[in-house]
Write a protein that holds these residues in place. Sequence first.
Motif, PDB file in Angstrom:
ATOM      1  N   SER A   7     -45.794  54.794  20.426  1.00  0.00           N
ATOM      2  CA  SER A   7     -44.982  55.651  19.564  1.00  0.00           C
ATOM      3  C   SER A   7     -45.824  56.246  18.439  1.00  0.00           C
ATOM      4  O   SER A   7     -45.477  57.281  17.875  1.00  0.00           O
ATOM      5  CB  SER A   7     -43.812  54.856  18.972  1.00  0.00           C
ATOM      6  OG  SER A   7     -44.289  53.724  18.258  1.00  0.00           O
ATOM      7  N   LEU A   8     -46.951  55.599  18.125  1.00  0.00           N
ATOM      8  CA  LEU A   8     -47.863  56.087  17.091  1.00  0.00           C
ATOM      9  C   LEU A   8     -49.215  56.447  17.692  1.00  0.00           C
ATOM     10  O   LEU A   8     -49.583  55.965  18.766  1.00  0.00           O
ATOM     11  CB  LEU A   8     -48.073  55.013  16.008  1.00  0.00           C
ATOM     12  CG  LEU A   8     -46.875  54.627  15.153  1.00  0.00           C
ATOM     13  CD1 LEU A   8     -47.288  53.563  14.142  1.00  0.00           C
ATOM     14  CD2 LEU A   8     -46.287  55.831  14.435  1.00  0.00           C
ATOM     15  N   GLU A   9     -49.957  57.278  16.993  1.00  0.00           N
ATOM     16  CA  GLU A   9     -51.293  57.658  17.446  1.00  0.00           C
ATOM     17  C   GLU A   9     -52.226  56.450  17.431  1.00  0.00           C
ATOM     18  O   GLU A   9     -52.207  55.648  16.501  1.00  0.00           O
ATOM     19  CB  GLU A   9     -51.864  58.758  16.544  1.00  0.00           C
ATOM     20  CG  GLU A   9     -51.122  60.079  16.646  1.00  0.00           C
ATOM     21  CD  GLU A   9     -51.752  61.158  15.778  1.00  0.00           C
ATOM     22  OE1 GLU A   9     -52.685  60.828  15.005  1.00  0.00           O
ATOM     23  OE2 GLU A   9     -51.324  62.324  15.861  1.00  0.00           O
ATOM     24  N   ILE A  10     -53.037  56.332  18.477  1.00  0.00           N
ATOM     25  CA  ILE A  10     -54.050  55.275  18.557  1.00  0.00           C
ATOM     26  C   ILE A  10     -55.422  55.935  18.692  1.00  0.00           C
ATOM     27  O   ILE A  10     -55.523  57.148  18.899  1.00  0.00           O
ATOM     28  CB  ILE A  10     -53.769  54.310  19.742  1.00  0.00           C
ATOM     29  CG1 ILE A  10     -53.428  55.083  21.030  1.00  0.00           C
ATOM     30  CG2 ILE A  10     -52.616  53.397  19.401  1.00  0.00           C
ATOM     31  CD1 ILE A  10     -54.579  55.579  21.783  1.00  0.00           C
ATOM     32  N   SER A  11     -56.490  55.127  18.573  1.00  0.00           N
ATOM     33  CA  SER A  11     -57.821  55.738  18.518  1.00  0.00           C
ATOM     34  C   SER A  11     -58.805  55.212  19.559  1.00  0.00           C
ATOM     35  O   SER A  11     -59.892  55.759  19.703  1.00  0.00           O
ATOM     36  CB  SER A  11     -58.419  55.509  17.122  1.00  0.00           C
ATOM     37  OG  SER A  11     -58.495  54.121  16.838  1.00  0.00           O
ATOM     38  N   TYR A  12     -58.467  54.152  20.298  1.00  0.00           N
ATOM     39  CA  TYR A  12     -59.457  53.554  21.201  1.00  0.00           C
ATOM     40  C   TYR A  12     -59.601  54.291  22.532  1.00  0.00           C
ATOM     41  O   TYR A  12     -60.561  54.062  23.268  1.00  0.00           O
ATOM     42  CB  TYR A  12     -59.160  52.070  21.441  1.00  0.00           C
ATOM     43  CG  TYR A  12     -57.708  51.729  21.658  1.00  0.00           C
ATOM     44  CD1 TYR A  12     -57.079  51.984  22.868  1.00  0.00           C
ATOM     45  CD2 TYR A  12     -56.968  51.132  20.642  1.00  0.00           C
ATOM     46  CE1 TYR A  12     -55.756  51.665  23.072  1.00  0.00           C
ATOM     47  CE2 TYR A  12     -55.641  50.801  20.834  1.00  0.00           C
ATOM     48  CZ  TYR A  12     -55.033  51.067  22.045  1.00  0.00           C
ATOM     49  OH  TYR A  12     -53.716  50.750  22.238  1.00  0.00           O
ATOM     50  N   VAL A  13     -58.631  55.143  22.876  1.00  0.00           N
ATOM     51  CA  VAL A  13     -58.764  56.075  24.004  1.00  0.00           C
ATOM     52  C   VAL A  13     -58.239  57.420  23.514  1.00  0.00           C
ATOM     53  O   VAL A  13     -57.529  57.481  22.507  1.00  0.00           O
ATOM     54  CB  VAL A  13     -57.973  55.620  25.261  1.00  0.00           C
ATOM     55  CG1 VAL A  13     -58.561  54.352  25.854  1.00  0.00           C
ATOM     56  CG2 VAL A  13     -56.498  55.445  24.944  1.00  0.00           C
ATOM     57  N   PRO A  14     -58.555  58.523  24.191  1.00  0.00           N
ATOM     58  CA  PRO A  14     -58.037  59.822  23.750  1.00  0.00           C
ATOM     59  C   PRO A  14     -56.513  59.839  23.725  1.00  0.00           C
ATOM     60  O   PRO A  14     -55.861  59.208  24.568  1.00  0.00           O
ATOM     61  CB  PRO A  14     -58.581  60.790  24.815  1.00  0.00           C
ATOM     62  CG  PRO A  14     -59.767  60.102  25.389  1.00  0.00           C
ATOM     63  CD  PRO A  14     -59.447  58.642  25.356  1.00  0.00           C
ATOM     64  N   LEU A  15     -55.941  60.551  22.762  1.00  0.00           N
ATOM     65  CA  LEU A  15     -54.486  60.681  22.705  1.00  0.00           C
ATOM     66  C   LEU A  15     -53.990  61.301  24.009  1.00  0.00           C
ATOM     67  O   LEU A  15     -54.532  62.299  24.480  1.00  0.00           O
ATOM     68  CB  LEU A  15     -54.077  61.551  21.516  1.00  0.00           C
ATOM     69  CG  LEU A  15     -54.287  60.924  20.136  1.00  0.00           C
ATOM     70  CD1 LEU A  15     -53.937  61.917  19.034  1.00  0.00           C
ATOM     71  CD2 LEU A  15     -53.464  59.653  19.982  1.00  0.00           C
ATOM     72  N   GLY A  16     -52.979  60.679  24.581  1.00  0.00           N
ATOM     73  CA  GLY A  16     -52.483  61.108  25.883  1.00  0.00           C
ATOM     74  C   GLY A  16     -53.035  60.263  27.016  1.00  0.00           C
ATOM     75  O   GLY A  16     -52.593  60.387  28.159  1.00  0.00           O
ATOM     76  N   GLY A  17     -53.988  59.380  26.682  1.00  0.00           N
ATOM     77  CA  GLY A  17     -54.628  58.570  27.716  1.00  0.00           C
ATOM     78  C   GLY A  17     -54.415  57.078  27.557  1.00  0.00           C
ATOM     79  O   GLY A  17     -55.162  56.281  28.127  1.00  0.00           O
ATOM     80  N   ASP A  18     -53.404  56.688  26.790  1.00  0.00           N
ATOM     81  CA  ASP A  18     -53.129  55.267  26.579  1.00  0.00           C
ATOM     82  C   ASP A  18     -52.012  54.786  27.501  1.00  0.00           C
ATOM     83  O   ASP A  18     -51.293  55.580  28.112  1.00  0.00           O
ATOM     84  CB  ASP A  18     -52.749  54.999  25.117  1.00  0.00           C
ATOM     85  CG  ASP A  18     -51.558  55.845  24.675  1.00  0.00           C
ATOM     86  OD1 ASP A  18     -51.480  57.022  25.089  1.00  0.00           O
ATOM     87  OD2 ASP A  18     -50.696  55.340  23.927  1.00  0.00           O
ATOM     88  N   ALA A  19     -51.871  53.475  27.589  1.00  0.00           N
ATOM     89  CA  ALA A  19     -50.793  52.863  28.385  1.00  0.00           C
ATOM     90  C   ALA A  19     -50.314  51.629  27.631  1.00  0.00           C
ATOM     91  O   ALA A  19     -50.957  50.585  27.667  1.00  0.00           O
ATOM     92  CB  ALA A  19     -51.289  52.479  29.774  1.00  0.00           C
ATOM     93  N   THR A  20     -49.211  51.764  26.926  1.00  0.00           N
ATOM     94  CA  THR A  20     -48.705  50.657  26.128  1.00  0.00           C
ATOM     95  C   THR A  20     -47.974  49.642  26.999  1.00  0.00           C
ATOM     96  O   THR A  20     -47.441  49.984  28.061  1.00  0.00           O
ATOM     97  CB  THR A  20     -47.756  51.164  25.016  1.00  0.00           C
ATOM     98  OG1 THR A  20     -47.391  50.070  24.166  1.00  0.00           O
ATOM     99  CG2 THR A  20     -46.496  51.772  25.605  1.00  0.00           C
ATOM    100  N   VAL A  21     -47.970  48.395  26.562  1.00  0.00           N
ATOM    101  CA  VAL A  21     -47.248  47.337  27.268  1.00  0.00           C
ATOM    102  C   VAL A  21     -46.510  46.469  26.254  1.00  0.00           C
ATOM    103  O   VAL A  21     -46.953  46.300  25.123  1.00  0.00           O
ATOM    104  CB  VAL A  21     -48.190  46.437  28.107  1.00  0.00           C
ATOM    105  CG1 VAL A  21     -48.702  47.181  29.326  1.00  0.00           C
ATOM    106  CG2 VAL A  21     -49.346  45.908  27.270  1.00  0.00           C
ATOM    107  N   GLN A  22     -45.387  45.942  26.676  1.00  0.00           N
ATOM    108  CA  GLN A  22     -44.620  44.993  25.874  1.00  0.00           C
ATOM    109  C   GLN A  22     -43.889  44.095  26.854  1.00  0.00           C
ATOM    110  O   GLN A  22     -43.269  44.585  27.808  1.00  0.00           O
ATOM    111  CB  GLN A  22     -43.628  45.720  24.957  1.00  0.00           C
ATOM    112  CG  GLN A  22     -42.953  44.798  23.961  1.00  0.00           C
ATOM    113  CD  GLN A  22     -42.075  45.563  22.985  1.00  0.00           C
ATOM    114  OE1 GLN A  22     -41.633  46.666  23.277  1.00  0.00           O
ATOM    115  NE2 GLN A  22     -41.813  44.984  21.832  1.00  0.00           N
ATOM    116  N   TRP A  23     -43.977  42.795  26.627  1.00  0.00           N
ATOM    117  CA  TRP A  23     -43.524  41.848  27.645  1.00  0.00           C
ATOM    118  C   TRP A  23     -42.106  42.107  28.134  1.00  0.00           C
ATOM    119  O   TRP A  23     -41.834  42.179  29.313  1.00  0.00           O
ATOM    120  CB  TRP A  23     -43.638  40.409  27.131  1.00  0.00           C
ATOM    121  CG  TRP A  23     -43.005  39.457  28.087  1.00  0.00           C
ATOM    122  CD1 TRP A  23     -41.791  38.841  27.975  1.00  0.00           C
ATOM    123  CD2 TRP A  23     -43.526  39.049  29.356  1.00  0.00           C
ATOM    124  NE1 TRP A  23     -41.532  38.070  29.079  1.00  0.00           N
ATOM    125  CE2 TRP A  23     -42.583  38.181  29.945  1.00  0.00           C
ATOM    126  CE3 TRP A  23     -44.692  39.330  30.053  1.00  0.00           C
ATOM    127  CZ2 TRP A  23     -42.777  37.593  31.194  1.00  0.00           C
ATOM    128  CZ3 TRP A  23     -44.889  38.742  31.290  1.00  0.00           C
ATOM    129  CH2 TRP A  23     -43.938  37.884  31.849  1.00  0.00           C
TER     130      TRP A  23
END
Length: 301
Positions: A176-192
């Motif tokens: 839901s927020l911008e992250i920096s360890y991969v390009p924006l649009g290239g992340d995959a969030t997980v939550q149990w």
Amino acid sequence: MKKIIAVFCTAVLITSMLAACSNSQQASGNNVQSSADSASTTESTTMRTTEDLSTTFKEAETNTVYPALKKDFDSSFPYEIASYSSYYLSSNETRTKNIHEAVDHLNGIVIPAGKTFSFNQTVGKRTVLAGYQAAKVVQGDEFVDGLGGGICQVSSTVFQSVLRANLQIKIRACHSLEISYVPLGGDATVQWNSQDFQFVNNSSCDIRLIVTANDGKLTCTVEAKEDIKPNKVDIKIKKDGKSYVLTRTVDGNVNYTTYSKYAKPKSATTKKKDKDKKKTTKKKSDKNKDKKSTKSKKKKS
């Protein structure tokens, strides 16, 4: 003689009854103690995590080993199909610990041809008992300390690797927020308890994930039994208004597209303004209540 025998039999009968009663009481006591021990164990191993805010669960039940996928370091997977690396601050000890915990579950996992990989199923619940610690996680529109912070960098790195291996992405969502360890649009969030990352091995052979984390470098490599490496894979991310559009093109044909939209984390100034606004609203509400109470008293008098 008959009287003596009768007295003897009566004595034996009474003795047997007393012994049975004693054993029953002892068994009952043991059962009570067993129940108490069970209750104590349940209470001491119950843990609430930031990934599961609405429920509690027994930590002892979270170390389930899912049998769907297995590790294999003995067999030969001679072909490297794709690899991707992201970077983290190894000086952040708790976040690094969480990354290493997830990597330990993933490294060496084999996904047979036609089978689905589930990040949550493979890594399991992120709990204290499983070795996870508090580090920054996304919650709403801000970063807060939460159990298992850093796990999403692992899932995002795996996502980037399997993208390049031309594997079928089944479930993926952005933060839901911008992250920096991969390009924006290239992340995959997980939550149990709500969000998984999944892909299908839609190739013609078994594949293996080699996942490592050393000195601030996190790498996921996809290996295969056969040479299934696509000729040309092109991953592009374009910003379209407020959205980021990721496309994968293989041999000139687009075969995967995903969309992402992020909010910016609240600044310290914004947080202070929100806090002050809440205080002001509460004061106004309290004043209105006092006025209503005063009017009510005047009417009664």
